[in-house]
Design an enzyme around this catalytic site. Sequence first.
Site, PDB file in Angstrom:
ATOM      1  N   GLY A  61       0.832  -1.208   0.000  1.00 17.00           N
ATOM      2  CA  GLY A  61       0.000   0.000   0.000  1.00 17.00           C
ATOM      3  C   GLY A  61       0.861   1.250   0.000  1.00 17.00           C
ATOM      4  N   LEU A 118      -0.804   7.533   2.029  1.00 20.40           N
ATOM      5  CA  LEU A 118       0.007   8.295   2.980  1.00 20.40           C
ATOM      6  C   LEU A 118       0.707   7.398   3.989  1.00 20.40           C
ATOM      7  CD1 LEU A 118      -2.237  11.370   3.764  1.00 20.40           C
ATOM      8  CD2 LEU A 118      -0.050  11.345   2.572  1.00 20.40           C
ATOM      9  N   ALA A 119      -0.023   6.433   4.541  1.00 21.08           N
ATOM     10  CA  ALA A 119       0.558   5.585   5.577  1.00 21.08           C
ATOM     11  C   ALA A 119       1.699   4.751   5.010  1.00 21.08           C
ATOM     12  CB  ALA A 119      -0.518   4.687   6.181  1.00 21.08           C
ATOM     13  N   HIS A 173     -20.408  10.094   6.026  1.00 21.99           N
ATOM     14  CA  HIS A 173     -20.160  11.544   5.953  1.00 21.99           C
ATOM     15  C   HIS A 173     -21.467  12.252   5.621  1.00 21.99           C
ATOM     16  CE1 HIS A 173     -18.444  15.397   4.886  1.00 21.99           C
ATOM     17  NE2 HIS A 173     -17.271  15.005   5.310  1.00 21.99           N
ATOM     18  N   ARG A 196     -19.420  14.243  12.570  1.00 17.74           N
ATOM     19  CA  ARG A 196     -20.113  13.691  11.406  1.00 17.74           C
ATOM     20  C   ARG A 196     -21.286  12.793  11.755  1.00 17.74           C
ATOM     21  NH1 ARG A 196     -14.497  12.816   8.054  1.00 17.74           N
ATOM     22  NH2 ARG A 196     -14.292  15.046   7.666  1.00 17.74           N
ATOM     23  N   HIS A 233     -18.187   6.662   4.262  1.00 13.87           N
ATOM     24  CA  HIS A 233     -16.981   7.444   4.066  1.00 13.87           C
ATOM     25  C   HIS A 233     -15.709   6.821   4.634  1.00 13.87           C
ATOM     26  CE1 HIS A 233     -14.622  11.037   3.531  1.00 13.87           C
ATOM     27  NE2 HIS A 233     -14.452  11.237   4.811  1.00 13.87           N
ATOM     28  N   SER A 277      -7.638  11.906  10.003  1.00 20.18           N
ATOM     29  CA  SER A 277      -7.169  10.669   9.385  1.00 20.18           C
ATOM     30  C   SER A 277      -5.790  10.860   8.772  1.00 20.18           C
ATOM     31  CB  SER A 277      -8.134  10.199   8.300  1.00 20.18           C
ATOM     32  OG  SER A 277      -7.564   9.098   7.634  1.00 20.18           O
TER      33      SER A 277
HETATM   34  C1  FAD Z   1     -13.307  11.913  -0.410  1.00 21.97           C
HETATM   35  C2  FAD Z   1     -12.506  11.801   0.842  1.00 21.97           C
HETATM   36  C3  FAD Z   1     -11.997  12.946   1.461  1.00 21.97           C
HETATM   37  C4  FAD Z   1     -11.250  12.851   2.617  1.00 21.97           C
HETATM   38  N1  FAD Z   1     -10.767  13.998   3.193  1.00 21.97           N
HETATM   39  C5  FAD Z   1     -10.013  13.896   4.316  1.00 21.97           C
HETATM   40  C6  FAD Z   1      -9.479  15.065   4.932  1.00 21.97           C
HETATM   41  O1  FAD Z   1      -9.676  16.189   4.478  1.00 21.97           O
HETATM   42  N2  FAD Z   1      -8.737  14.924   6.048  1.00 21.97           N
HETATM   43  C7  FAD Z   1      -8.470  13.703   6.587  1.00 21.97           C
HETATM   44  O2  FAD Z   1      -7.773  13.641   7.587  1.00 21.97           O
HETATM   45  N3  FAD Z   1      -8.955  12.578   6.014  1.00 21.97           N
HETATM   46  C8  FAD Z   1      -9.716  12.647   4.901  1.00 21.97           C
HETATM   47  N4  FAD Z   1     -10.211  11.498   4.331  1.00 21.97           N
HETATM   48  C9  FAD Z   1      -9.766  10.186   4.821  1.00 21.97           C
HETATM   49  C10 FAD Z   1      -8.375   9.878   4.268  1.00 21.97           C
HETATM   50  O3  FAD Z   1      -8.283  10.353   2.949  1.00 21.97           O
HETATM   51  C11 FAD Z   1      -8.050   8.409   4.228  1.00 21.97           C
HETATM   52  O4  FAD Z   1      -8.412   7.810   5.427  1.00 21.97           O
HETATM   53  C12 FAD Z   1      -6.555   8.206   4.004  1.00 21.97           C
HETATM   54  O5  FAD Z   1      -6.140   8.882   2.860  1.00 21.97           O
HETATM   55  C13 FAD Z   1      -6.188   6.755   3.924  1.00 21.97           C
HETATM   56  O6  FAD Z   1      -4.806   6.649   3.615  1.00 21.97           O
HETATM   57  P1  FAD Z   1      -4.099   5.256   3.636  1.00 21.97           P
HETATM   58  O7  FAD Z   1      -2.635   5.519   3.451  1.00 21.97           O
HETATM   59  O8  FAD Z   1      -4.499   4.488   4.823  1.00 21.97           O
HETATM   60  O9  FAD Z   1      -4.691   4.465   2.391  1.00 21.97           O
HETATM   61  P2  FAD Z   1      -4.893   4.832   0.845  1.00 21.97           P
HETATM   62  O10 FAD Z   1      -4.464   6.173   0.484  1.00 21.97           O
HETATM   63  O11 FAD Z   1      -6.253   4.398   0.511  1.00 21.97           O
HETATM   64  O12 FAD Z   1      -3.883   3.857   0.149  1.00 21.97           O
HETATM   65  C14 FAD Z   1      -4.079   2.472   0.114  1.00 21.97           C
HETATM   66  C15 FAD Z   1      -2.984   1.862  -0.700  1.00 21.97           C
HETATM   67  O13 FAD Z   1      -3.063   0.461  -0.621  1.00 21.97           O
HETATM   68  C16 FAD Z   1      -2.976  -0.105  -1.890  1.00 21.97           C
HETATM   69  N5  FAD Z   1      -3.686  -1.376  -1.823  1.00 21.97           N
HETATM   70  C17 FAD Z   1      -4.947  -1.615  -1.379  1.00 21.97           C
HETATM   71  N6  FAD Z   1      -5.222  -2.923  -1.449  1.00 21.97           N
HETATM   72  C18 FAD Z   1      -4.118  -3.523  -1.938  1.00 21.97           C
HETATM   73  C19 FAD Z   1      -3.785  -4.865  -2.257  1.00 21.97           C
HETATM   74  N7  FAD Z   1      -4.643  -5.880  -2.069  1.00 21.97           N
HETATM   75  N8  FAD Z   1      -2.569  -5.111  -2.785  1.00 21.97           N
HETATM   76  C20 FAD Z   1      -1.679  -4.101  -2.993  1.00 21.97           C
HETATM   77  N9  FAD Z   1      -1.946  -2.833  -2.691  1.00 21.97           N
HETATM   78  C21 FAD Z   1      -3.147  -2.545  -2.182  1.00 21.97           C
HETATM   79  C22 FAD Z   1      -3.545   0.923  -2.821  1.00 21.97           C
HETATM   80  O14 FAD Z   1      -3.071   0.750  -4.123  1.00 21.97           O
HETATM   81  C23 FAD Z   1      -3.033   2.196  -2.182  1.00 21.97           C
HETATM   82  O15 FAD Z   1      -1.715   2.460  -2.621  1.00 21.97           O
HETATM   83  C24 FAD Z   1     -10.984  11.587   3.180  1.00 21.97           C
HETATM   84  C25 FAD Z   1     -11.491  10.447   2.570  1.00 21.97           C
HETATM   85  C26 FAD Z   1     -12.270  10.544   1.434  1.00 21.97           C
HETATM   86  C27 FAD Z   1     -12.878   9.314   0.869  1.00 21.97           C
END
Ligand code: FAD
Lengths: 594, 250
Positions: free
Chosen positions: A10, A13-14, A236, A297, A364, A404
């Site tokens: 993945g 951001l994380a 949301h 929310r 959401h 988040s």
């Molecule tokens: C429309 C929207 C607006 C938002 N706005 C905000 C905000 O303003 N402020 C805030 O704090 N939060 C906000 N959030 C929440 C926040 O965006 C998400 O919680 C956060 O970006 C999640 O990041 P992540 O790194 O956990 O995962 P993601 O960014 O979802 O990344 C997941 C990664 O895992 C990979 N992956 C998934 N499954 C597999 C697999 N089986 N095999 C290989 N790779 C895989 C994907 O390709 C991707 O690279 C928002 C969410 C949404 C939906």
Amino acid sequence: MREPKIIVVGGGLAGLMATIRVAEAGVPVELFSIVPVKRSHSVCAQGGINAAKNTKGEGDSTDKHFDDTIYGGDFLANQPLVKRMCEAAPGIIDLLDRMGVMFNRTTEGLLDYRRFGGTLYHRTAFAGATTGQQLLYALDEQVRRYEADGKVNKFEGWTFLSAVIDDGGICRGICAMDMRSTEVKTFPADAAIFCTGGIGAIFGLSTNSVVCTGSAQSALFQQGVDYANGEFIQVHPTAIPGEDKLRLMSESARGEGGRIWVPRKPGDTRPPNSILESERFYFLEEWYPKYGNLVPRDIATRAIHRVVFQEKLGIHGQAAVYLDLTHIPREVLDRKLEGILEIYEKFLGINPRKEPMKVFPGMHYAMGGVWVNNEDQATNVPGIYAAGECEYQYHGANRLGANSLVSCIFGGGIAGPAAVKYARGLAQGCESTPASAFERERKRQAAMNEALIRQEGGENPIAIWRAMGELMTEHVTVTRYNKNLQQVDAKLRELTDRFRRINLSDHTLWSNQTLNFARELGNMLVLARVITLGALARNESRGAHYKPDFPERDDANWLKTTRANYSNGEIKLTYEPVDTSLIPPRPRRYDVAR
Amino acid sequence: MGETKKVILRVKRQAGPKHAPRWEEFALNWRPAMNVIICLRDIAENPVTRDGKKTTPVTYESNCLEEVCGSCAMLINGKARMACSALVDSLPQPIRLEPLSKFPVVRDLAVDRSFMFESLKRVKAWIPIDGTYDLGEGPRMAPETQEQAYPLSRCISCGNCLEVCPQVNENNAFVGAAIISQVRLFNMHPTGAMHARERLEALMGPGGIADCANAQNCVKACPKEIPLTESIAEMNRQAWKQALLGWLFG
Ligand SMILES: Cc1cc2nc3c(=O)[nH]c(=O)nc-3n(C[C@H](O)[C@H](O)[C@H](O)COP(=O)(O)OP(=O)(O)OC[C@H]3O[C@@H](n4cnc5c(N)ncnc54)[C@H](O)[C@@H]3O)c2cc1C
Ligand code: SF4
Ligand code: FES
């Protein structure tokens, strides 16, 4: 000393933050992602990222951020780690700033902060209305720098299928599929960090991106990695209804002064701009005078449901309310909210600067996720770590807006070094794992693919997915009744039976997206049951989890974390205490001052 | 009720990089607010052509569905654009879908755009920070600088600007407008500016800015309305300055 090897699955951001930290420690990383990491879902985040920098003379502090987060989460989050996150947040903003994120600035050239839901302070740093995109790019660029240096090796266009777990129950690598060639391969590693994001697709329509299916989390769960608080799903309040996606209208619209209303007269058919101020019902402002449009929310979502379904005041009798920005100066809108206004304009052809937007709540965010410990993002399976939206640790029963992004970066930032430490401390690394352990897993996964490809049933995976999504959205989001939840579980089992008879309608072995979707669907069905069973069991209302038959929070019986585990094809729920050592639980009310 | 309104779609199919392309036509039930991605999902749910022949779902890329991830670029009625924001009601029918032509086809509408990510590496499109340790705040920045830089930082690497550029072709490794504009962005940042030279050197090498023939198609094709021609002009200035300095003092 042997050099350990770490895998990150993945690249949101994380995952990117975890990757940077591992690479910075001098350990090579293999980074897997379905989409090129720059296209990860994190780019969708609009509104901003929280940190108590107190730049507006309001007396904000990290303690207040901590308290808002715990209170907003209805006391279900383990407190010490949340405290650490809030304390780290200002430093995270500094780091992002140093990486070149184009945050909005004040006249003095400092970062600007806006207000968000569930707080009374200007605590949210933002880059226009595309903050997630800007943050993700900053981390993506740092990872690219390590990649150019040969320290990171990317596997983009690969999907994670399963972990390789040895006979001692220790993770020794992963099994993944190249989505082009459909080749299934194993990759040894001393530790794997999962950052696979949200689970929106389980609800059919959501604000999430297409690849947010929770498939990886579910695959891990089925291999013995526990899953916590699955029942806590954030809906949301303000999304644009749509057939392919519920496009979000960020809380920042209300942070900048946007107001929610409906006509006071049921079924009023006049255009919104001709309805007088006195004929408008600003229900959030009336019901929650202190927080007004910026209540958390879960509260705003339930209020909208009440106005629409009980008081029958939806616009034109439909499931929609107005989100009104027309009173805000155009210049402010364009400078601070352009990205989201553009979305409304592009997808609906209506200019929200001139006409109030029509919005309705949409699924959401998952507060629940992979179970990790209270220390360093380790799961219950040695060698497996998780960070970001896919784990459960930071948001309790309801996540505050803009918390988040900070939890993703914070969690990824601790998971990286923790995995390095673990890997360096291993007596025996993955190279001493017998090849047969890898070959066994590879064969098992390849066989599942072959069976799906060959299968000649009559069921269509998209039809099953839609059915699952409708069930989950109707009964397992805003308002939950035990009778319905029982029926949902029964129907999910039926859908699982139908899933066994699916026909891919594409039996080729090159870039077969249906095959991948079918794998994801199988996993989604399992996670859907975890969510449903968790909701069914929890007879109280807390944060986003609301049962009219049990309308109160019940700390005596339910101040505890749901922990699901899987053995022999059965989902079992156990419970563990919440660490509330720092802030004693108190009733959560937004209609009066605390 | 009369017959349901139909959406006619012609899709260029290609089973793999080495296969010959062919066209398939579909007739889908019209609904309000349909976009091209919704059409492709309809096909996936019922992969049958207009003349009733069974076929396979169309392979394509998508993720965000709100024009911010850059996945879904394709040729729609011959124009490079994002499928998720291409509303059916604004398109003359039959709607023709083809893969971008300047990138290798993977299958159907999915192409391989890794060239763009490789180019970002080449020009060192990043701020070289010392580490993720707590080193205090970043440099201050005037709001005007931020307002100039922010639009540049919204590039979603969709590749549309490369698709429409006559200089991007098989005989030429031109990096394209997006990358040039990214260099401008990083050279604008106070820390990034300390390393402007390195980036400029990369941009002055083969496939670099000198290959731009000023067709100005890029700026019209960019879904994020990035001022690409302005960026190219600015980078030309910077490149000339650097060349001149190199010639005087080098
Ligand atoms: C429309 C929207 C607006 C938002 N706005 C905000 C905000 O303003 N402020 C805030 O704090 N939060 C906000 N959030 C929440 C926040 O965006 C998400 O919680 C956060 O970006 C999640 O990041 P992540 O790194 O956990 O995962 P993601 O960014 O979802 O990344 C997941 C990664 O895992 C990979 N992956 C998934 N499954 C597999 C697999 N089986 N095999 C290989 N790779 C895989 C994907 O390709 C991707 O690279 C928002 C969410 C949404 C939906
Ligand atoms: S500059 Fe515009 S057209 Fe070119 S890749 Fe970036 S977003 Fe796409
Ligand atoms: S799907 Fe992300 S830009 Fe279209």
